[in-house]
Scaffold this motif. Structure first.
Motif, PDB file in Angstrom:
ATOM      1  N   GLU A   1       0.821  -1.206   0.000  1.00 37.13           N
ATOM      2  CA  GLU A   1       0.000   0.000   0.000  1.00 37.13           C
ATOM      3  C   GLU A   1       0.859   1.262   0.000  1.00 37.13           C
ATOM      4  OE1 GLU A   1      -0.208  -2.473   2.294  1.00 37.13           O
ATOM      5  OE2 GLU A   1      -2.094  -3.424   1.721  1.00 37.13           O
ATOM      6  N   GLU A   2       1.972   1.201   0.702  1.00 36.06           N
ATOM      7  CA  GLU A   2       2.860   2.363   0.763  1.00 36.06           C
ATOM      8  C   GLU A   2       3.517   2.621  -0.591  1.00 36.06           C
ATOM      9  OE1 GLU A   2       4.063   2.136   5.476  1.00 36.06           O
ATOM     10  OE2 GLU A   2       5.171   0.886   4.047  1.00 36.06           O
TER      11      GLU A   2
ATOM     12  N   LEU B   1       5.641   2.489 -14.592  1.00 32.46           N
ATOM     13  CA  LEU B   1       6.923   1.896 -14.223  1.00 32.46           C
ATOM     14  C   LEU B   1       7.891   2.949 -13.686  1.00 32.46           C
ATOM     15  CD1 LEU B   1       7.441  -0.653 -17.130  1.00 32.46           C
ATOM     16  CD2 LEU B   1       6.712  -1.126 -14.784  1.00 32.46           C
ATOM     17  N   GLU B   2       7.870   4.113 -14.284  1.00 34.37           N
ATOM     18  CA  GLU B   2       8.741   5.198 -13.807  1.00 34.37           C
ATOM     19  C   GLU B   2       8.347   5.612 -12.387  1.00 34.37           C
ATOM     20  OE1 GLU B   2      11.802   7.596 -13.425  1.00 34.37           O
ATOM     21  OE2 GLU B   2      11.516   6.334 -15.182  1.00 34.37           O
ATOM     22  N   SER B   3       7.060   5.716 -12.119  1.00 33.64           N
ATOM     23  CA  SER B   3       6.590   6.067 -10.778  1.00 33.64           C
ATOM     24  C   SER B   3       6.993   5.012  -9.752  1.00 33.64           C
ATOM     25  CB  SER B   3       5.069   6.223 -10.773  1.00 33.64           C
ATOM     26  OG  SER B   3       4.671   7.304 -11.559  1.00 33.64           O
ATOM     27  N   ILE B   4       6.891   3.750 -10.131  1.00 35.15           N
ATOM     28  CA  ILE B   4       7.296   2.669  -9.232  1.00 35.15           C
ATOM     29  C   ILE B   4       8.801   2.716  -8.999  1.00 35.15           C
ATOM     30  CG2 ILE B   4       7.506   0.165  -9.010  1.00 35.15           C
ATOM     31  CD1 ILE B   4       4.777  -0.024 -10.478  1.00 35.15           C
ATOM     32  N   ALA B   5       9.556   2.957 -10.049  1.00 33.68           N
ATOM     33  CA  ALA B   5      11.013   3.046  -9.921  1.00 33.68           C
ATOM     34  C   ALA B   5      11.410   4.153  -8.947  1.00 33.68           C
ATOM     35  CB  ALA B   5      11.650   3.292 -11.286  1.00 33.68           C
ATOM     36  N   GLU B   6      10.751   5.277  -9.024  1.00 30.50           N
ATOM     37  CA  GLU B   6      11.039   6.382  -8.106  1.00 30.50           C
ATOM     38  C   GLU B   6      10.646   6.022  -6.683  1.00 30.50           C
ATOM     39  OE1 GLU B   6       9.503  10.133  -9.454  1.00 30.50           O
ATOM     40  OE2 GLU B   6      10.275   9.796 -11.485  1.00 30.50           O
TER      41      GLU B   6
ATOM     42  N   SER C   1      -4.538  -2.085  -5.671  1.00 32.03           N
ATOM     43  CA  SER C   1      -4.863  -3.319  -6.391  1.00 32.03           C
ATOM     44  C   SER C   1      -3.960  -3.491  -7.609  1.00 32.03           C
ATOM     45  CB  SER C   1      -6.320  -3.323  -6.833  1.00 32.03           C
ATOM     46  OG  SER C   1      -7.173  -3.343  -5.715  1.00 32.03           O
ATOM     47  N   TRP C   2      -3.760  -2.429  -8.331  1.00 35.22           N
ATOM     48  CA  TRP C   2      -2.916  -2.472  -9.530  1.00 35.22           C
ATOM     49  C   TRP C   2      -1.493  -2.893  -9.159  1.00 35.22           C
ATOM     50  CZ3 TRP C   2      -3.324  -2.749 -14.522  1.00 35.22           C
ATOM     51  CH2 TRP C   2      -2.288  -2.359 -15.359  1.00 35.22           C
ATOM     52  N   TYR C   3      -0.933  -2.280  -8.130  1.00 38.21           N
ATOM     53  CA  TYR C   3       0.420  -2.646  -7.708  1.00 38.21           C
ATOM     54  C   TYR C   3       0.455  -4.098  -7.215  1.00 38.21           C
ATOM     55  CZ  TYR C   3       4.914  -2.920  -5.588  1.00 38.21           C
ATOM     56  OH  TYR C   3       6.181  -3.349  -5.281  1.00 38.21           O
TER      57      TYR C   3
ATOM     58  N   ASN D   1       1.696   6.788  -6.677  1.00 40.78           N
ATOM     59  CA  ASN D   1       0.444   7.392  -7.134  1.00 40.78           C
ATOM     60  C   ASN D   1      -0.321   6.469  -8.081  1.00 40.78           C
ATOM     61  OD1 ASN D   1      -1.447   9.464  -7.025  1.00 40.78           O
ATOM     62  ND2 ASN D   1      -0.642  10.428  -8.866  1.00 40.78           N
ATOM     63  N   ILE D   2      -0.387   5.184  -7.690  1.00 40.19           N
ATOM     64  CA  ILE D   2      -1.171   4.208  -8.433  1.00 40.19           C
ATOM     65  C   ILE D   2      -2.059   3.457  -7.450  1.00 40.19           C
ATOM     66  CG2 ILE D   2       0.517   3.939 -10.290  1.00 40.19           C
ATOM     67  CD1 ILE D   2       1.448   1.355  -8.979  1.00 40.19           C
TER      68      ILE D   2
END
Length: 95
Positions: free
Chosen positions: A41-42, A70-75, A52-54, A48-49
């Motif tokens: 969840e964190e 993917l860029e948001s997750i990488a950050e 459930s998607w993550y 900012n997604i």
């Protein structure tokens, strides 16, 4: 082949999530944590997604994240250059 890639993506995301401590990304550690690193969840909030998607990405479900996701997750996971490249390769963006 796609199933193997999505499973590897899930393993990669879990391993990186487990190594990031909450204090490294500006979150309070709290007193009761069942995981060594960030919770799913964190990561979702930081990226900012949707949670459930993550979660589906980590579970290796057949979902297709965009480059911006993917860029948001990488950050959010504080990935270095090589890890980002690997994330994008697993996400279906080899360049």
């Amino acid at each position: 082949m796609a199933q193997v890639r999505t499973e590897e993506l899930g393993r990669f995301l879990r391993s990186r999530r487990n190594r990031v401590r909450p204090c490294e990304v500006g979150l309070a550690a709290g007193t009761r944590r069942r995981v060594p690193g960030l919770r799913r969840e964190e990561v979702a909030v930081l990226a900012n997604i949707g949670t459930s998607w993550y979660t589906w990405l980590e579970q290796g479900r057949e979902v297709h994240p965009s480059e911006s996701v993917l860029e948001s997750i990488a950050e959010a996971l504080l990935l270095d250059r090589e890890e980002r490249a690997h994330l994008f390769l697993l996400g279906g963006y080899p360049d």
